[in-house]
Design an enzyme around this catalytic site. Structure first.
Site, PDB file in Angstrom:
ATOM      1  N   ASP A 134       0.809  -1.225   0.000  1.00 53.27           N
ATOM      2  CA  ASP A 134       0.000   0.000   0.000  1.00 53.27           C
ATOM      3  C   ASP A 134       0.837   1.269   0.000  1.00 53.27           C
ATOM      4  OD1 ASP A 134      -2.234  -1.617   0.090  1.00 53.27           O
ATOM      5  OD2 ASP A 134      -2.310  -1.593   2.277  1.00 53.27           O
TER       6      ASP A 134
ATOM      7  N   HIS B  88      -4.785  -1.541  -5.617  1.00 50.30           N
ATOM      8  CA  HIS B  88      -3.951  -0.450  -6.140  1.00 50.30           C
ATOM      9  C   HIS B  88      -4.874   0.696  -6.537  1.00 50.30           C
ATOM     10  CE1 HIS B  88      -0.396  -3.341  -7.180  1.00 50.30           C
ATOM     11  NE2 HIS B  88      -0.745  -3.365  -5.915  1.00 50.30           N
TER      12      HIS B  88
HETATM   13  P1  GDP Z   1      -0.736   0.410  -3.526  1.00 50.27           P
HETATM   14  O1  GDP Z   1      -1.383  -0.842  -3.073  1.00 50.27           O
HETATM   15  O2  GDP Z   1       0.747   0.404  -3.283  1.00 50.27           O
HETATM   16  O3  GDP Z   1      -1.058   0.789  -4.933  1.00 50.27           O
HETATM   17  O4  GDP Z   1      -1.329   1.578  -2.592  1.00 50.27           O
HETATM   18  P2  GDP Z   1      -2.875   1.751  -2.154  1.00 50.27           P
HETATM   19  O5  GDP Z   1      -3.648   2.241  -3.292  1.00 50.27           O
HETATM   20  O6  GDP Z   1      -3.344   0.529  -1.460  1.00 50.27           O
HETATM   21  O7  GDP Z   1      -2.721   2.828  -1.014  1.00 50.27           O
HETATM   22  C1  GDP Z   1      -2.262   4.113  -1.269  1.00 50.27           C
HETATM   23  C2  GDP Z   1      -3.349   5.113  -0.856  1.00 50.27           C
HETATM   24  O8  GDP Z   1      -2.793   6.395  -0.744  1.00 50.27           O
HETATM   25  C3  GDP Z   1      -4.455   5.251  -1.886  1.00 50.27           C
HETATM   26  O9  GDP Z   1      -5.651   5.573  -1.238  1.00 50.27           O
HETATM   27  C4  GDP Z   1      -3.984   6.426  -2.742  1.00 50.27           C
HETATM   28  O10 GDP Z   1      -5.040   7.129  -3.392  1.00 50.27           O
HETATM   29  C5  GDP Z   1      -3.359   7.299  -1.697  1.00 50.27           C
HETATM   30  N1  GDP Z   1      -2.230   8.106  -2.157  1.00 50.27           N
HETATM   31  C6  GDP Z   1      -1.225   7.748  -3.007  1.00 50.27           C
HETATM   32  N2  GDP Z   1      -0.297   8.715  -3.085  1.00 50.27           N
HETATM   33  C7  GDP Z   1      -0.733   9.700  -2.256  1.00 50.27           C
HETATM   34  C8  GDP Z   1      -0.178  10.959  -1.878  1.00 50.27           C
HETATM   35  O11 GDP Z   1       0.897  11.362  -2.289  1.00 50.27           O
HETATM   36  N3  GDP Z   1      -0.894  11.685  -0.969  1.00 50.27           N
HETATM   37  C9  GDP Z   1      -2.077  11.263  -0.461  1.00 50.27           C
HETATM   38  N4  GDP Z   1      -2.691  12.042   0.421  1.00 50.27           N
HETATM   39  N5  GDP Z   1      -2.618  10.095  -0.799  1.00 50.27           N
HETATM   40  C10 GDP Z   1      -1.956   9.319  -1.669  1.00 50.27           C
HETATM   41  P1  IMO Z   2      -1.059  -4.112  -2.242  1.00 47.60           P
HETATM   42  O1  IMO Z   2      -0.603  -4.735  -3.542  1.00 47.60           O
HETATM   43  C1  IMO Z   2      -1.233  -4.544   2.078  1.00 47.60           C
HETATM   44  C2  IMO Z   2      -1.080  -8.657   3.574  1.00 47.60           C
HETATM   45  C3  IMO Z   2      -2.230  -9.197   4.394  1.00 47.60           C
HETATM   46  C4  IMO Z   2      -1.468 -10.187   5.264  1.00 47.60           C
HETATM   47  C5  IMO Z   2      -0.433 -10.760   4.312  1.00 47.60           C
HETATM   48  C6  IMO Z   2      -0.821 -12.062   3.646  1.00 47.60           C
HETATM   49  O2  IMO Z   2      -2.279  -3.304  -2.364  1.00 47.60           O
HETATM   50  O3  IMO Z   2       0.097  -3.437  -1.576  1.00 47.60           O
HETATM   51  P2  IMO Z   2      -2.459 -12.678   1.657  1.00 47.60           P
HETATM   52  O4  IMO Z   2      -3.909 -12.371   1.437  1.00 47.60           O
HETATM   53  O5  IMO Z   2      -1.535 -12.151   0.625  1.00 47.60           O
HETATM   54  O6  IMO Z   2      -2.211 -14.138   1.923  1.00 47.60           O
HETATM   55  O7  IMO Z   2      -2.102 -11.924   3.034  1.00 47.60           O
HETATM   56  O8  IMO Z   2      -0.218  -9.760   3.325  1.00 47.60           O
HETATM   57  N1  IMO Z   2      -1.465  -8.116   2.242  1.00 47.60           N
HETATM   58  C7  IMO Z   2      -1.451  -6.815   1.938  1.00 47.60           C
HETATM   59  N2  IMO Z   2      -1.223  -5.728   2.708  1.00 47.60           N
HETATM   60  N3  IMO Z   2      -1.418  -4.387   0.759  1.00 47.60           N
HETATM   61  C8  IMO Z   2      -1.603  -5.467  -0.047  1.00 47.60           C
HETATM   62  O9  IMO Z   2      -1.560  -5.391  -1.371  1.00 47.60           O
HETATM   63  C9  IMO Z   2      -1.695  -6.755   0.549  1.00 47.60           C
HETATM   64  N4  IMO Z   2      -1.864  -8.015   0.070  1.00 47.60           N
HETATM   65  C10 IMO Z   2      -1.724  -8.837   1.125  1.00 47.60           C
HETATM   66  O10 IMO Z   2      -2.835  -8.181   5.145  1.00 47.60           O
HETATM   67  O11 IMO Z   2      -0.753  -9.503   6.264  1.00 47.60           O
HETATM   68 MG    MG Z   3      -2.876  -1.485  -1.803  1.00 47.81          MG
END
Ligand code: GDP
Ligand code: IMO
Ligand code: MG
Length: 421
Positions: free
Chosen positions: A12, A40
């Site tokens: 994340d 994502h």
């Molecule tokens: P990923 O799984 O690595 O793609 O990340 P996620 O989407 O799960 O989590 C990132 C969160 O932060 C999302 O809600 C994005 O919209 C938000 N986000 C990403 N970059 C920024 C930033 O620079 N500032 C803020 N405030 N939010 C961001």
């Molecule tokens: P993105 O791609 C954050 C975590 C789960 C758990 C561990 C194993 O959005 O960064 P799983 O379901 O893969 O067997 O869970 O990994 N987990 C994530 N945490 N972002 C994710 O994906 C995750 N995908 C799995 O919370 O700790």
């Molecule tokens: Mg994510």
């Protein structure tokens, strides 16, 4: 140019938004591992999207997107995701799936949930999307692949081989077993709906590499949840590190030019296991509130903490980062004091500068250094010079400690709220 984008922390970090930003110049974007445990988030002029399986390059009509061979993809959720994108006006015609990608079957999420409940206090906190059981079946060589959909007789044989052990496990948990005819009917429906998307991946990938196209390899999760190098057993069941991008995408490793590690300006984690720089106090809650730290896939509140450079250095070595993208800098705007975890203190007082094995990691205390905050909004910054001096100082210190250049900074969720340094 071939660029890999991977998570430098616990997932994340903002990989989706970084891929969406970089994909404007990409001909091909490949998701190389994981499954729909990923969430994502992409925010651009077309709207807000939470992608689980589809590569974050899908918003560019000229870009081909491939679900790579290293992915375990649930066909049902893939079809749902395609339908949602199309309902939002996104053309998904350029989405392809490797015939080698594993099909995550309906029994995998069932087994994931059952195995988690059996773990009791030692639960991993998985997303219950079936990722562990699907990779276990892949390794046990009883997995089914997308290419199998074109060969019903072969598929039935494969299922005949797999089902006794699947049903044995389901029966052990007292759960209803699954029937081959139901699964075959399900597969026939998927085959029809995914017709034309399932491809021989190397034709596409090798052609793109050999003609010098711009290729992005999109990872899922982050190094601290890597099956080998994360906080085992509190990890996922694949390798979210850059070396696996070569395997999962089907590209020779030496062809990969750039590896971008995505890291938040602070840190978050979802799921159980040690998280050394975690904040369980009101500062942690403030990070959660301002950063809107709730899981994109499960909606669970994310654990929050300060930036841990020990963990990110671990990531830098294992991935060979050529550059960092630091996201969510704006979330720190209001904090008068910002800390960086620079080392770990063992119970006997010794200092560690590396990520030890999990049993030891559980016993350490973080060592912090403290930086003055900037207490100025940064979300409108579009260049390094637009950042307040204290924000520049903080980022420069992170760069120095991690020893990798910061190449991108993001200051808001929208595609445009990011700049190259
Ligand atoms: P990923 O799984 O690595 O793609 O990340 P996620 O989407 O799960 O989590 C990132 C969160 O932060 C999302 O809600 C994005 O919209 C938000 N986000 C990403 N970059 C920024 C930033 O620079 N500032 C803020 N405030 N939010 C961001
Ligand atoms: P993105 O791609 C954050 C975590 C789960 C758990 C561990 C194993 O959005 O960064 P799983 O379901 O893969 O067997 O869970 O990994 N987990 C994530 N945490 N972002 C994710 O994906 C995750 N995908 C799995 O919370 O700790
Ligand atoms: Mg994510």
């Amino acid at each position: 140019m071939i660029t890999t984008v991977v998570g430098a922390q616990f997932g994340d970090e903002g990989k989706g938004r970084v891929v969406d930003y970089l994909a404007r110049q990409a001909d091909l974007v490949i998701r190389f591992q994981g499954g729909d445990n990923a969430g994502h988030t992409v925010v651009n002029d077309a709207g807000l999207f939470r992608l689980h399986l589809i590569p974050s390059g899908i918003f560019y009509p000229q870009t081909t997107c491939l679900i790579g061979s290293g992915v375990v993809a649930n066909p049902a959720t893939l079809l749902e995701e395609l339908a949602e994108l199309e309902a939002q006006g996104i053309d998904t015609g350029n989405l392809k799936i490797s015939n080698r990608a594993q099909m995550l079957m309906p029994y995998h999420p069932m087994l994931d949930g059952l195995e988690e409940s059996r773990r009791g206090k030692q639960q991993i906190g998985t997303t219950k999307r079936g990722i562990g059981p699907a990779y276990a079946d892949k390794a046990a060589r009883r997995g089914l692949r997308y290419g199998d959909l074109a060969h019903p007789a072969w598929l039935r044989q494969r299922l005949e081989l797999a089902l006794p052990s699947i049903n044995h496990k389901l029966a052990y948990f007292g759960a209803p077993t699954v029937k081959i005819d139901d699964l075959m009917a399900q597969c026939a429906e998927w085959a029809e709906k995914l017709n034309g998307r399932i491809v021989e991946p190397l034709k596409l990938v090798r052609g793109a590499v050999e003609s010098g196209q711009n290729i992005l390899l999109e990872g899922q999760l982050g190094v601290m949840r890597d099956l080998d190098w994360g906080t085992y057993p509190y990890v996922t069941s694949s390798n979210p590190t850059a070396a696996y991008a070569a395997v999962g995408a089907g590209i020779p490793p030496q062809k990969i030019d750039v590896v971008i590690g995505v890291a938040k300006a602070y840190a978050t984690a979802v799921g159980a296991g040690p998280f050394p720089a975690e904040l369980t106090d009101e500062t942690g809650q403030k990070l959660r509130d301002i950063g809107q730290e709730y899981g994109a896939t499960t909606g669970r509140p994310r654990r929050t903490g300060w930036h841990d450079v020990v963990a990110v250095r671990h990531a830098a070595w294992l991935n060979g980062f050529t550059g960092l993208a630091v996201t969510k800098l704006d979330v720190l705007d209001e904090f008068p004091e910002i800390k960086i975890c620079t080392g770990y203190r063992l119970p006997d007082g010794r200092r560690l500068d590396y990520v030890p094995d999990t049993a030891v990691l559980e016993t350490i205390q973080p060592i912090y250094e403290s930086w003055a905050g900037w207490q100025t909004p940064t979300t409108d910054a579009r260049s390094w010079d637009d950042l307040p001096a204290n924000a520049q100082n903080y980022l420069e210190r992170l760069q120095q400690l991690i020893d990798v250049p910061i190449q991108f900074v993001s200051v808001g969720p929208h595609r445009e709220a990011m700049f190259a340094v």
